[in-house]
Design a protein around this motif. Structure first.
Motif, PDB file in Angstrom:
ATOM      1  N   SER A  94       0.810  -1.233   0.000  1.00 15.70           N
ATOM      2  CA  SER A  94       0.000   0.000   0.000  1.00 15.70           C
ATOM      3  C   SER A  94       0.838   1.277   0.000  1.00 15.70           C
ATOM      4  O   SER A  94       0.346   2.333   0.375  1.00 15.70           O
ATOM      5  CB  SER A  94      -0.989   0.011   1.169  1.00 15.70           C
ATOM      6  OG  SER A  94      -1.855  -1.098   1.082  1.00 15.70           O
ATOM      7  N   GLU A 123      -6.347 -17.576  -8.009  1.00 15.97           N
ATOM      8  CA  GLU A 123      -7.679 -16.961  -8.075  1.00 15.97           C
ATOM      9  C   GLU A 123      -8.080 -16.316  -6.755  1.00 15.97           C
ATOM     10  O   GLU A 123      -8.805 -15.325  -6.740  1.00 15.97           O
ATOM     11  CB  GLU A 123      -8.728 -17.994  -8.463  1.00 15.97           C
ATOM     12  CG  GLU A 123      -8.653 -18.436  -9.889  1.00 15.97           C
ATOM     13  CD  GLU A 123      -9.700 -19.493 -10.229  1.00 15.97           C
ATOM     14  OE1 GLU A 123     -10.428 -19.954  -9.312  1.00 15.97           O
ATOM     15  OE2 GLU A 123      -9.793 -19.850 -11.396  1.00 15.97           O
ATOM     16  N   ASN A 125      -6.229 -14.709  -4.681  1.00 20.24           N
ATOM     17  CA  ASN A 125      -5.428 -13.530  -4.349  1.00 20.24           C
ATOM     18  C   ASN A 125      -6.116 -12.276  -4.901  1.00 20.24           C
ATOM     19  O   ASN A 125      -5.634 -11.623  -5.825  1.00 20.24           O
ATOM     20  CB  ASN A 125      -4.002 -13.673  -4.884  1.00 20.24           C
ATOM     21  CG  ASN A 125      -3.063 -12.647  -4.290  1.00 20.24           C
ATOM     22  OD1 ASN A 125      -3.475 -11.698  -3.639  1.00 20.24           O
ATOM     23  ND2 ASN A 125      -1.779 -12.826  -4.540  1.00 20.24           N
ATOM     24  N   GLU A 126      -7.240 -11.957  -4.303  1.00 18.50           N
ATOM     25  CA  GLU A 126      -8.076 -10.863  -4.787  1.00 18.50           C
ATOM     26  C   GLU A 126      -7.370  -9.515  -4.730  1.00 18.50           C
ATOM     27  O   GLU A 126      -7.568  -8.673  -5.606  1.00 18.50           O
ATOM     28  CB  GLU A 126      -9.383 -10.817  -4.000  1.00 18.50           C
ATOM     29  CG  GLU A 126     -10.253 -12.038  -4.258  1.00 18.50           C
ATOM     30  CD  GLU A 126     -11.514 -12.066  -3.411  1.00 18.50           C
ATOM     31  OE1 GLU A 126     -11.810 -11.075  -2.711  1.00 18.50           O
ATOM     32  OE2 GLU A 126     -12.207 -13.094  -3.468  1.00 18.50           O
ATOM     33  N   ARG A 127      -6.547  -9.318  -3.726  1.00 17.79           N
ATOM     34  CA  ARG A 127      -5.815  -8.046  -3.619  1.00 17.79           C
ATOM     35  C   ARG A 127      -4.882  -7.856  -4.817  1.00 17.79           C
ATOM     36  O   ARG A 127      -4.831  -6.781  -5.411  1.00 17.79           O
ATOM     37  CB  ARG A 127      -5.045  -8.013  -2.307  1.00 17.79           C
ATOM     38  CG  ARG A 127      -4.347  -6.698  -2.051  1.00 17.79           C
ATOM     39  CD  ARG A 127      -3.711  -6.680  -0.682  1.00 17.79           C
ATOM     40  NE  ARG A 127      -3.100  -5.387  -0.437  1.00 17.79           N
ATOM     41  CZ  ARG A 127      -2.521  -5.062   0.682  1.00 17.79           C
ATOM     42  NH1 ARG A 127      -2.491  -5.917   1.679  1.00 17.79           N
ATOM     43  NH2 ARG A 127      -1.971  -3.873   0.832  1.00 17.79           N
ATOM     44  N   ILE A 129      -5.135  -9.367  -7.763  1.00 19.79           N
ATOM     45  CA  ILE A 129      -5.950  -9.253  -8.975  1.00 19.79           C
ATOM     46  C   ILE A 129      -6.485  -7.833  -9.119  1.00 19.79           C
ATOM     47  O   ILE A 129      -6.452  -7.255 -10.216  1.00 19.79           O
ATOM     48  CB  ILE A 129      -7.077 -10.306  -8.967  1.00 19.79           C
ATOM     49  CG1 ILE A 129      -6.463 -11.703  -9.096  1.00 19.79           C
ATOM     50  CG2 ILE A 129      -8.100 -10.035 -10.072  1.00 19.79           C
ATOM     51  CD1 ILE A 129      -7.414 -12.849  -8.798  1.00 19.79           C
ATOM     52  N   LYS A 130      -6.931  -7.253  -8.038  1.00 15.19           N
ATOM     53  CA  LYS A 130      -7.420  -5.872  -8.061  1.00 15.19           C
ATOM     54  C   LYS A 130      -6.291  -4.927  -8.490  1.00 15.19           C
ATOM     55  O   LYS A 130      -6.492  -4.027  -9.317  1.00 15.19           O
ATOM     56  CB  LYS A 130      -7.967  -5.489  -6.683  1.00 15.19           C
ATOM     57  CG  LYS A 130      -8.577  -4.125  -6.621  1.00 15.19           C
ATOM     58  CD  LYS A 130      -9.163  -3.862  -5.233  1.00 15.19           C
ATOM     59  CE  LYS A 130      -9.732  -2.463  -5.157  1.00 15.19           C
ATOM     60  NZ  LYS A 130     -10.242  -2.145  -3.826  1.00 15.19           N
ATOM     61  N   PHE A 131      -5.090  -5.127  -7.928  1.00 15.59           N
ATOM     62  CA  PHE A 131      -3.927  -4.311  -8.294  1.00 15.59           C
ATOM     63  C   PHE A 131      -3.601  -4.463  -9.778  1.00 15.59           C
ATOM     64  O   PHE A 131      -3.427  -3.478 -10.491  1.00 15.59           O
ATOM     65  CB  PHE A 131      -2.727  -4.701  -7.420  1.00 15.59           C
ATOM     66  CG  PHE A 131      -1.399  -4.183  -7.926  1.00 15.59           C
ATOM     67  CD1 PHE A 131      -1.122  -2.825  -7.920  1.00 15.59           C
ATOM     68  CD2 PHE A 131      -0.439  -5.060  -8.398  1.00 15.59           C
ATOM     69  CE1 PHE A 131       0.104  -2.344  -8.387  1.00 15.59           C
ATOM     70  CE2 PHE A 131       0.779  -4.595  -8.858  1.00 15.59           C
ATOM     71  CZ  PHE A 131       1.050  -3.231  -8.852  1.00 15.59           C
ATOM     72  N   TYR A 132      -3.545  -5.700 -10.262  1.00 13.29           N
ATOM     73  CA  TYR A 132      -3.190  -5.924 -11.661  1.00 13.29           C
ATOM     74  C   TYR A 132      -4.231  -5.322 -12.604  1.00 13.29           C
ATOM     75  O   TYR A 132      -3.887  -4.757 -13.646  1.00 13.29           O
ATOM     76  CB  TYR A 132      -3.012  -7.423 -11.933  1.00 13.29           C
ATOM     77  CG  TYR A 132      -1.855  -8.043 -11.170  1.00 13.29           C
ATOM     78  CD1 TYR A 132      -0.660  -7.364 -10.984  1.00 13.29           C
ATOM     79  CD2 TYR A 132      -1.960  -9.315 -10.630  1.00 13.29           C
ATOM     80  CE1 TYR A 132       0.392  -7.924 -10.285  1.00 13.29           C
ATOM     81  CE2 TYR A 132      -0.905  -9.893  -9.933  1.00 13.29           C
ATOM     82  CZ  TYR A 132       0.270  -9.189  -9.767  1.00 13.29           C
ATOM     83  OH  TYR A 132       1.317  -9.752  -9.080  1.00 13.29           O
ATOM     84  N   ASN A 133      -5.493  -5.428 -12.250  1.00 14.08           N
ATOM     85  CA  ASN A 133      -6.528  -4.797 -13.062  1.00 14.08           C
ATOM     86  C   ASN A 133      -6.376  -3.277 -13.052  1.00 14.08           C
ATOM     87  O   ASN A 133      -6.536  -2.623 -14.088  1.00 14.08           O
ATOM     88  CB  ASN A 133      -7.927  -5.194 -12.568  1.00 14.08           C
ATOM     89  CG  ASN A 133      -8.301  -6.599 -12.975  1.00 14.08           C
ATOM     90  OD1 ASN A 133      -7.931  -7.088 -14.036  1.00 14.08           O
ATOM     91  ND2 ASN A 133      -9.043  -7.277 -12.117  1.00 14.08           N
ATOM     92  N   ARG A 134      -6.048  -2.715 -11.900  1.00 15.33           N
ATOM     93  CA  ARG A 134      -5.898  -1.265 -11.781  1.00 15.33           C
ATOM     94  C   ARG A 134      -4.772  -0.726 -12.656  1.00 15.33           C
ATOM     95  O   ARG A 134      -4.868   0.367 -13.211  1.00 15.33           O
ATOM     96  CB  ARG A 134      -5.661  -0.886 -10.313  1.00 15.33           C
ATOM     97  CG  ARG A 134      -5.601   0.622 -10.080  1.00 15.33           C
ATOM     98  CD  ARG A 134      -5.518   0.990  -8.605  1.00 15.33           C
ATOM     99  NE  ARG A 134      -4.424   0.397  -7.877  1.00 15.33           N
ATOM    100  CZ  ARG A 134      -3.142   0.783  -7.957  1.00 15.33           C
ATOM    101  NH1 ARG A 134      -2.793   1.768  -8.738  1.00 15.33           N
ATOM    102  NH2 ARG A 134      -2.221   0.176  -7.222  1.00 15.33           N
TER     103      ARG A 134
END
Length: 149
Positions: A94, A123, A125-127, A129-134
Motif C-alpha cells: 500500500s 484466483e 489472491n483478490e488483492r 488481482i485488483k492491483f493488476y486490473n488497476r
C-alpha cells in the motif's frame, strides 16, 4: 517509506529465500528452503543467468522482490518477459512499491524488445488481482498444470 529497487546481489540470497518461503505461504503452496540459496545463486549469477531478480531494499533489510525470465511466444513469434514472482512483505504494501516494480519491469522488457509481460496469480489472491486490473493488465482464464518429473 524509504526504499530502493536494485538488482539482487549475492549477499541478498539468504533473505530472498526467506521471502520466497513467505510468498509460498501467502499463496498456500508448499516450499522447502533446502538447496534454494545454492540454486538461486547459480540461476542468478552464472555466466549465462537463467533468472533475473529485482529486490526492494530499505536501509536495514530486503522487503520484497520481483523475479523474471525471458521466453518466446510461438503464437506471437516474439519474445516476452515472464514475471515469475512479485512479493512484498506485509508492511511494504500500500505504498505504491508494487507499481514501481512493475514500471521497472516494463522498462527492462521494452529494452529487451519484449511484446508483453506475462504472469499468473492464484484466483483467491483478490488483492493482487485488483492491483493488476488497476494497472491495466488483462487476465486470462486458464488452468495451470504441473507434471512432476
Amino acid at each position: 517509506m524509504e526504499y530502493s529497487i536494485r538488482s539482487c546481489e549475492v549477499t541478498d540470497l539468504t533473505k530472498l529465500v526467506i521471502l520466497c518461503q513467505k510468498h509460498a505461504e501467502y499463496e498456500k503452496a508448499h516450499f522447502s528452503p533446502e538447496g534454494k540459496e545454492e540454486g538461486l545463486k547459480k540461476a542468478l549469477f552464472d555466466t549465462q543467468p537463467k533468472l533475473n531478480c529485482l529486490v526492494v531494499a530499505t536501509e536495514e533489510d530486503i522487503i520484497g522482490y520481483a523475479s523474471y525470465t525471458f521466453d518466446y511466444s510461438t503464437w506471437d513469434a516474439a519474445t516476452f518477459m515472464y514475471m515469475d514472482c512479485l512479493f512484498l512483505e506485509e508492511q511494504a504494501r500500500s505504498f505504491g512499491i508494487g507499481e514501481v516494480l512493475i514500471e521497472k519491469l516494463k522498462q527492462i522488457a521494452i529494452e529487451k524488445n519484449c511484446i508483453n509481460i506475462q504472469w499468473q496469480t492464484p484466483e483467491f489472491n483478490e488483492r493482487a488481482i485488483k492491483f493488476y486490473n488497476r494497472i491495466g493488465a488483462k487476465g486470462k482464464d486458464k488452468v495451470r498444470f504441473t507434471l512432476n518429473l
